[in-house]
Design an enzyme around this catalytic site. Sequence first.
Site, PDB file in Angstrom:
ATOM      1  N   PHE A  44     136.829  58.619 -58.185  1.00 25.33           N
ATOM      2  CA  PHE A  44     137.339  57.291 -57.852  1.00 25.33           C
ATOM      3  C   PHE A  44     137.480  57.142 -56.339  1.00 25.33           C
ATOM      4  O   PHE A  44     137.095  56.118 -55.760  1.00 25.33           O
ATOM      5  CB  PHE A  44     138.708  57.109 -58.521  1.00 25.33           C
ATOM      6  CG  PHE A  44     139.116  55.682 -58.758  1.00 25.33           C
ATOM      7  CD1 PHE A  44     139.198  54.767 -57.714  1.00 25.33           C
ATOM      8  CD2 PHE A  44     139.445  55.252 -60.033  1.00 25.33           C
ATOM      9  CE1 PHE A  44     139.589  53.464 -57.932  1.00 25.33           C
ATOM     10  CE2 PHE A  44     139.836  53.949 -60.266  1.00 25.33           C
ATOM     11  CZ  PHE A  44     139.909  53.053 -59.226  1.00 25.33           C
ATOM     12  N   MET A  45     138.017  58.162 -55.683  1.00 29.65           N
ATOM     13  CA  MET A  45     138.320  58.039 -54.260  1.00 29.65           C
ATOM     14  C   MET A  45     137.104  58.142 -53.357  1.00 29.65           C
ATOM     15  O   MET A  45     137.229  58.070 -52.127  1.00 29.65           O
ATOM     16  CB  MET A  45     139.393  59.058 -53.878  1.00 29.65           C
ATOM     17  CG  MET A  45     140.733  58.727 -54.496  1.00 29.65           C
ATOM     18  SD  MET A  45     142.000  59.952 -54.131  1.00 29.65           S
ATOM     19  CE  MET A  45     143.393  59.271 -55.033  1.00 29.65           C
ATOM     20  N   ARG A  46     135.941  58.274 -53.960  1.00 20.41           N
ATOM     21  CA  ARG A  46     134.709  58.117 -53.178  1.00 20.41           C
ATOM     22  C   ARG A  46     134.500  56.645 -52.811  1.00 20.41           C
ATOM     23  O   ARG A  46     133.694  56.333 -51.923  1.00 20.41           O
ATOM     24  CB  ARG A  46     133.509  58.650 -53.957  1.00 20.41           C
ATOM     25  CG  ARG A  46     133.585  60.147 -54.210  1.00 20.41           C
ATOM     26  CD  ARG A  46     132.409  60.653 -54.998  1.00 20.41           C
ATOM     27  NE  ARG A  46     131.175  60.562 -54.224  1.00 20.41           N
ATOM     28  CZ  ARG A  46     129.978  60.917 -54.698  1.00 20.41           C
ATOM     29  NH1 ARG A  46     129.868  61.366 -55.933  1.00 20.41           N
ATOM     30  NH2 ARG A  46     128.904  60.816 -53.956  1.00 20.41           N
ATOM     31  N   GLY A  80     151.467  67.052 -55.565  1.00 22.95           N
ATOM     32  CA  GLY A  80     151.825  68.357 -56.099  1.00 22.95           C
ATOM     33  C   GLY A  80     152.599  69.211 -55.113  1.00 22.95           C
ATOM     34  O   GLY A  80     153.040  70.310 -55.465  1.00 22.95           O
ATOM     35  N   ARG A  99     130.427  52.288 -61.912  1.00 27.13           N
ATOM     36  CA  ARG A  99     131.234  53.130 -62.797  1.00 27.13           C
ATOM     37  C   ARG A  99     131.351  52.601 -64.224  1.00 27.13           C
ATOM     38  O   ARG A  99     132.146  53.125 -65.001  1.00 27.13           O
ATOM     39  CB  ARG A  99     132.635  53.294 -62.202  1.00 27.13           C
ATOM     40  CG  ARG A  99     132.642  53.896 -60.806  1.00 27.13           C
ATOM     41  CD  ARG A  99     132.026  55.280 -60.762  1.00 27.13           C
ATOM     42  NE  ARG A  99     132.096  55.857 -59.420  1.00 27.13           N
ATOM     43  CZ  ARG A  99     131.656  57.064 -59.096  1.00 27.13           C
ATOM     44  NH1 ARG A  99     131.095  57.827 -60.013  1.00 27.13           N
ATOM     45  NH2 ARG A  99     131.750  57.506 -57.854  1.00 27.13           N
TER      46      ARG A  99
END
Length: 248
Positions: free
Chosen positions: A92-94, A106, A202
């Site tokens: 997604f973060m592409r 985290g 996508r």
Amino acid sequence: MSTDSPEATTAPIQFRDDVTVDLIKHSASDSDVLWAARVSTAGEGSLDELSKDPVRSKGLINFLMRDRHGSPFEHNSMTFFINAPIFVFREFMRHRVGWSYNEESGRYRELQPVFYVPGQDRKLVQQGRPGKYEFVHGTPEQHKATVAAMEESYAQSYAAYQAMLADGVAREVARATLPVGLFSSMYATCNARSLMHFLGLRTQHELARTPSFPQREIEMVGERMEAAWAELMPLTYAAFNANGRVAP
């Protein structure tokens, strides 16, 4: 051992085959496209579009989409809450232009034991060579073996994570043992133009001028985002489909 060392907690492991996508905030309508476009010729008169029925100008929206005049589709905003496996977020973060992200850390919180396993309808077997292949359904035995292997691996990795936290190891170090099948959460904010580009790559769709072959899990996210956007900007959505699902 420092006094602020993380302490492990006990939580039951959960396995999911779905994703969560919620539209939590938006400022997006078809009229946003119209006033942005008409400022080119009407100047301050373009503000009149705020009070007009955008259906009267659906032809203009289609023209802008067809001839790829893209900037009028950027004057809107949608923020989604997404809960999905980490491997989905890495794809997604592409998508960087027109997107803003904030993801669960985290380093600062203990990651919860929620992991992805494929559902019964998830195609498991790849056939063909790279660049020309398809996915087909596996056998029940393949699905059963896949889920069993994943669940065993997840349980072992999360146990190792918990053991390190219990020993006082920092969260940012202990998290290295966790797999990309772990669920994470993020907020993703976009405009209609950036979302259209995302959907063109996508999701698979019969109206797409150029076929795409996304991983199923990110497509699941895309389908839910698309459904929410279609309700906010129905004329823009219709023009997107009518013109081959190509972002302007």
